[in-house]
Design a protein around this motif. Structure first.
Motif, PDB file in Angstrom:
ATOM      1  N   ARG A  36       0.844  -1.184   0.000  1.00  0.00           N
ATOM      2  CA  ARG A  36       0.000   0.000   0.000  1.00  0.00           C
ATOM      3  C   ARG A  36       0.884   1.241   0.000  1.00  0.00           C
ATOM      4  NH1 ARG A  36      -3.092   2.115   4.936  1.00  0.00           N
ATOM      5  NH2 ARG A  36      -2.461   3.974   3.810  1.00  0.00           N
ATOM      6  N   PRO A  37       0.359   2.367  -0.464  1.00  0.00           N
ATOM      7  CA  PRO A  37       1.175   3.594  -0.425  1.00  0.00           C
ATOM      8  C   PRO A  37       1.605   3.908   1.007  1.00  0.00           C
ATOM      9  CG  PRO A  37      -0.778   3.913  -1.776  1.00  0.00           C
ATOM     10  CD  PRO A  37      -0.949   2.592  -1.084  1.00  0.00           C
ATOM     11  N   LEU A  38       2.813   4.420   1.156  1.00  0.00           N
ATOM     12  CA  LEU A  38       3.309   4.757   2.483  1.00  0.00           C
ATOM     13  C   LEU A  38       2.539   5.930   3.074  1.00  0.00           C
ATOM     14  CD1 LEU A  38       7.188   4.564   2.098  1.00  0.00           C
ATOM     15  CD2 LEU A  38       5.720   3.005   3.373  1.00  0.00           C
ATOM     16  N   LEU A  39       2.310   5.857   4.377  1.00  0.00           N
ATOM     17  CA  LEU A  39       1.759   7.008   5.082  1.00  0.00           C
ATOM     18  C   LEU A  39       2.816   8.107   5.123  1.00  0.00           C
ATOM     19  CD1 LEU A  39       0.050   5.133   8.047  1.00  0.00           C
ATOM     20  CD2 LEU A  39      -1.028   5.985   5.962  1.00  0.00           C
ATOM     21  N   ASN A  40       2.362   9.339   5.296  1.00  0.00           N
ATOM     22  CA  ASN A  40       3.277  10.477   5.215  1.00  0.00           C
ATOM     23  C   ASN A  40       4.448  10.380   6.191  1.00  0.00           C
ATOM     24  OD1 ASN A  40       2.014  11.780   3.126  1.00  0.00           O
ATOM     25  ND2 ASN A  40       0.618  12.901   4.469  1.00  0.00           N
ATOM     26  N   GLU A  41       4.175   9.922   7.426  1.00  0.00           N
ATOM     27  CA  GLU A  41       5.261   9.895   8.415  1.00  0.00           C
ATOM     28  C   GLU A  41       6.353   8.902   8.024  1.00  0.00           C
ATOM     29  OE1 GLU A  41       1.731   7.699  10.457  1.00  0.00           O
ATOM     30  OE2 GLU A  41       2.053   9.336   9.047  1.00  0.00           O
ATOM     31  N   PHE A  42       5.983   7.800   7.363  1.00  0.00           N
ATOM     32  CA  PHE A  42       6.995   6.844   6.933  1.00  0.00           C
ATOM     33  C   PHE A  42       7.695   7.329   5.666  1.00  0.00           C
ATOM     34  CE2 PHE A  42       4.017   4.124   9.337  1.00  0.00           C
ATOM     35  CZ  PHE A  42       4.903   3.664  10.299  1.00  0.00           C
ATOM     36  N   VAL A  52       4.250 -10.348  -5.658  1.00  0.00           N
ATOM     37  CA  VAL A  52       4.360  -9.082  -4.937  1.00  0.00           C
ATOM     38  C   VAL A  52       3.828  -7.996  -5.865  1.00  0.00           C
ATOM     39  CG1 VAL A  52       5.889  -7.381  -3.899  1.00  0.00           C
ATOM     40  CG2 VAL A  52       6.330  -9.816  -3.549  1.00  0.00           C
ATOM     41  N   PHE A  53       2.832  -7.271  -5.391  1.00  0.00           N
ATOM     42  CA  PHE A  53       2.202  -6.239  -6.201  1.00  0.00           C
ATOM     43  C   PHE A  53       2.536  -4.860  -5.642  1.00  0.00           C
ATOM     44  CE2 PHE A  53      -0.633  -9.962  -6.572  1.00  0.00           C
ATOM     45  CZ  PHE A  53      -0.523 -10.175  -7.936  1.00  0.00           C
ATOM     46  N   ALA A  54       3.077  -4.005  -6.487  1.00  0.00           N
ATOM     47  CA  ALA A  54       3.382  -2.630  -6.083  1.00  0.00           C
ATOM     48  C   ALA A  54       2.082  -1.877  -5.842  1.00  0.00           C
ATOM     49  CB  ALA A  54       4.201  -1.939  -7.166  1.00  0.00           C
ATOM     50  N   HIS A  55       2.176  -0.744  -5.144  1.00  0.00           N
ATOM     51  CA  HIS A  55       0.953  -0.031  -4.782  1.00  0.00           C
ATOM     52  C   HIS A  55       0.232   0.543  -5.993  1.00  0.00           C
ATOM     53  CE1 HIS A  55       2.670   4.038  -5.228  1.00  0.00           C
ATOM     54  NE2 HIS A  55       3.777   3.528  -4.725  1.00  0.00           N
ATOM     55  N   GLY A  93      -3.642  -9.076   7.555  1.00  0.00           N
ATOM     56  CA  GLY A  93      -2.805  -7.900   7.746  1.00  0.00           C
ATOM     57  C   GLY A  93      -3.288  -7.072   8.913  1.00  0.00           C
ATOM     58  N   GLN A  94      -2.463  -6.118   9.312  1.00  0.00           N
ATOM     59  CA  GLN A  94      -2.815  -5.277  10.448  1.00  0.00           C
ATOM     60  C   GLN A  94      -3.901  -4.291  10.058  1.00  0.00           C
ATOM     61  OE1 GLN A  94       1.217  -3.630  10.669  1.00  0.00           O
ATOM     62  NE2 GLN A  94       0.314  -1.595  10.534  1.00  0.00           N
ATOM     63  N   THR A  95      -4.455  -3.631  11.058  1.00  0.00           N
ATOM     64  CA  THR A  95      -5.497  -2.630  10.838  1.00  0.00           C
ATOM     65  C   THR A  95      -4.992  -1.538   9.895  1.00  0.00           C
ATOM     66  OG1 THR A  95      -6.361  -3.083  13.047  1.00  0.00           O
ATOM     67  CG2 THR A  95      -7.052  -1.028  12.011  1.00  0.00           C
ATOM     68  N   THR A  96      -5.842  -1.118   8.983  1.00  0.00           N
ATOM     69  CA  THR A  96      -5.597  -0.070   7.971  1.00  0.00           C
ATOM     70  C   THR A  96      -4.581  -0.490   6.908  1.00  0.00           C
ATOM     71  OG1 THR A  96      -3.801   1.159   9.076  1.00  0.00           O
ATOM     72  CG2 THR A  96      -6.070   1.720   9.703  1.00  0.00           C
ATOM     73  N   SER A  97      -4.307  -1.788   6.786  1.00  0.00           N
ATOM     74  CA  SER A  97      -3.347  -2.224   5.772  1.00  0.00           C
ATOM     75  C   SER A  97      -3.983  -2.385   4.395  1.00  0.00           C
ATOM     76  CB  SER A  97      -2.678  -3.536   6.201  1.00  0.00           C
ATOM     77  OG  SER A  97      -3.639  -4.564   6.365  1.00  0.00           O
ATOM     78  N   GLY A  98      -5.302  -2.287   4.303  1.00  0.00           N
ATOM     79  CA  GLY A  98      -5.959  -2.339   2.999  1.00  0.00           C
ATOM     80  C   GLY A  98      -6.709  -3.626   2.712  1.00  0.00           C
ATOM     81  N   LYS A  99      -7.003  -4.420   3.739  1.00  0.00           N
ATOM     82  CA  LYS A  99      -7.687  -5.698   3.537  1.00  0.00           C
ATOM     83  C   LYS A  99      -9.089  -5.498   2.955  1.00  0.00           C
ATOM     84  CE  LYS A  99      -7.397  -6.922   7.839  1.00  0.00           C
ATOM     85  NZ  LYS A  99      -6.739  -5.708   8.354  1.00  0.00           N
ATOM     86  N   THR A 100      -9.872  -4.620   3.575  1.00  0.00           N
ATOM     87  CA  THR A 100     -11.244  -4.395   3.117  1.00  0.00           C
ATOM     88  C   THR A 100     -11.255  -3.795   1.718  1.00  0.00           C
ATOM     89  OG1 THR A 100     -12.035  -4.111   5.388  1.00  0.00           O
ATOM     90  CG2 THR A 100     -13.415  -3.213   3.640  1.00  0.00           C
ATOM     91  N   PHE A 101     -10.362  -2.856   1.450  1.00  0.00           N
ATOM     92  CA  PHE A 101     -10.291  -2.257   0.124  1.00  0.00           C
ATOM     93  C   PHE A 101      -9.974  -3.316  -0.926  1.00  0.00           C
ATOM     94  CE2 PHE A 101      -7.677  -0.436  -3.294  1.00  0.00           C
ATOM     95  CZ  PHE A 101      -8.582   0.473  -3.826  1.00  0.00           C
TER      96      PHE A 101
END
Length: 199
Positions: A12-18, A64-67, A98-106
């Motif tokens: 998934r795309p990186l969050l801004n802080e990362f 492995v799929f890029a974002h 995956g962890q929360t907000t990792s994009g599973k539902t999407f």
């Protein structure tokens, strides 16, 4: 279809802080390497300026799929064969972890007018199976939440039990709902989504 588990990773795309700290992953074919800021120690530099790669911590997967990869591309490359197996009479399972907000539902359900893996799977199934007296499709929808199995299409049917018989595992009391077309199947899934404990 071979009888084995295959594992795909969707980045998934990186969050801004990362993104600011230049943490993340470096991808080479179907291998992922963690990457760190250039001031980290005991790292091996990659060809990218300022990025260091821990080669001893490589993770290899089937896909492995890029974002930038779309969900339909992921479906076509890693999931369509499982739909083929299902149509030909085999059991098939696609699940995400995956962890929360990792994009599973999407990934599985999509968003807005964009289908997810479940939607593309249903679309393929209904386009290829001719329903009638000799073929019917039914939908069940369950969740496992806090080690408890709940029927999302039958409110109140919670904490269902598993039963194994003749090498097959069944969920006792899980309801099945006939779905004669794609619209009915997607409507059942939307109804089940409203009952999820965690959304």
């Amino acid at each position: 279809t071979s009888q084995k588990v295959q594992v795909a990773v969707r980045m998934r795309p990186l969050l801004n802080e990362f993104r600011m700290n230049r943490h993340g992953w470096w991808m080479n074919a179907a291998i992922l390497y963690p990457r760190y800021p250039a001031n980290s120690t005991s790292m091996i530099p990659s060809q990218r300026s300022g990025i260091l790669v821990v080669l001893q911590h490589a993770f290899s997967f089937d896909y492995v799929f890029a974002h930038e990869t779309t969900t339909v591309q992921i479906f076509e490359r890693s999931c369509a064969r499982l739909v083929d197996a299902f149509i030909n009479g085999s059991n098939s399972t696609i699940f995400v972890y995956g962890q929360t907000t990792s994009g599973k539902t999407f990934t599985m359900l999509g968003a807005s007018k964009q289908r997810g893996i479940i939607g593309y799977s249903l679309q393929e199934i209904y386009s290829r199976i001719k329903l009638g007296r000799n073929a019917q499709l039914a939908v069940s929808y369950l969740e496992i939440y806090n080690e408890q199995i709940n029927d999302l299409l039958s409110p109140g049917a919670v904490n269902l039990r598993l039963q194994e018989e003749n090498h097959a595992v069944q969920v006792l009391g899980l309801t099945q709902h006939r779905a004669d077309d794609l619209r009915q199947a997607e409507s059942l899934l939307a109804r089940g989504e409203e009952q999820r404990c965690y959304k």
